[in-house]
Design a protein around this motif. Structure first.
Motif, short mmCIF file in Angstrom:
data_model
loop_
_atom_site.label_atom_id
_atom_site.label_comp_id
_atom_site.label_asym_id
_atom_site.label_seq_id
_atom_site.Cartn_x
_atom_site.Cartn_y
_atom_site.Cartn_z
N TRP A 69 -11.95 -12.18 -9.41
CA TRP A 69 -11.22 -11.15 -8.66
C TRP A 69 -10.47 -11.58 -7.50
O TRP A 69 -10.61 -12.14 -6.78
CB TRP A 69 -12.21 -10.17 -8.13
N VAL A 70 -9.10 -10.92 -7.36
CA VAL A 70 -8.18 -11.29 -6.17
C VAL A 70 -7.94 -9.76 -5.53
O VAL A 70 -7.60 -8.77 -6.28
CB VAL A 70 -6.72 -11.63 -6.87
N ALA A 71 -8.44 -9.88 -4.43
CA ALA A 71 -8.35 -8.67 -3.91
C ALA A 71 -7.14 -7.90 -3.38
O ALA A 71 -6.08 -8.69 -3.37
CB ALA A 71 -9.03 -8.58 -2.22
N GLY A 72 -6.86 -6.46 -3.56
CA GLY A 72 -5.69 -6.05 -2.86
C GLY A 72 -5.05 -6.16 -1.76
O GLY A 72 -5.78 -6.77 -0.87
N HIS A 73 -3.99 -5.79 -1.53
CA HIS A 73 -3.19 -6.13 -0.15
C HIS A 73 -2.24 -5.05 -0.01
O HIS A 73 -1.86 -4.35 -0.81
CB HIS A 73 -2.69 -7.42 -0.30
N TRP A 74 -1.87 -5.02 1.21
CA TRP A 74 -0.78 -4.07 1.86
C TRP A 74 0.63 -4.81 1.67
O TRP A 74 0.92 -5.88 2.00
CB TRP A 74 -0.97 -3.45 3.20
N GLU A 75 1.67 -4.08 1.45
CA GLU A 75 3.11 -4.48 1.29
C GLU A 75 3.75 -3.37 1.83
O GLU A 75 3.66 -2.06 1.78
CB GLU A 75 3.69 -4.95 0.01
N ARG A 76 4.95 -3.83 2.68
CA ARG A 76 5.62 -2.74 3.39
C ARG A 76 6.66 -1.91 2.05
O ARG A 76 6.93 -2.57 1.30
CB ARG A 76 6.60 -3.53 4.13
N ALA A 77 6.58 -0.61 2.22
CA ALA A 77 7.26 0.20 1.18
C ALA A 77 8.60 -0.38 1.37
O ALA A 77 9.24 -0.63 2.28
CB ALA A 77 7.27 1.69 1.41
#
Length: 103
Positions: A69-77
């Motif tokens: 599993w590779v955890a999710g992450h935030w990216e700038r819209a």
């Protein structure tokens, strides 16, 4: 006094150039280590809204003969674009991950 020099060569061919070898029709790449079964179900990720950002869901990667599993992450819209999630697809007898990206 005359110098013993070779006579000039007229209409000599151009010097040899190191040309690349001719193209060879190589066989397609062989996937040596690939999963034969689909990945487990995605893990649930409850993420609060974050203005100006898009949450990229986690996914499984094939590592060391196992799904990890590779955890999710935030990216700038990105204005005028949307993120398309990655996915696993069957290709013949194996499963291949198609990465997500902005469209």
């Amino acid at each position: 006094p005359a110098v013993n020099a070779p006579p000039p060569v007229v209409n000599a061919p151009p010097p040899a150039v190191n040309a690349p070898p001719p193209a060879v029709n190589a066989p397609p790449a062989v996937v040596v280590n690939a999963p034969l079964s689909p990945p487990p179900a995605l893990r649930p990720e409850t993420i609060p809204q974050r203005p100006g950002f898009v949450f990229i869901r986690g996914h499984y990667e094939w590592r060391n003969n196992n799904y990890e599993w590779v955890a999710g992450h935030w990216e700038r819209a990105q204005p005028q674009r949307r993120y398309v999630e990655g996915r696993w697809e069957p290709q013949g007898k194996i499963w291949v991950y198609v990465p997500g990206g902005w469209q």
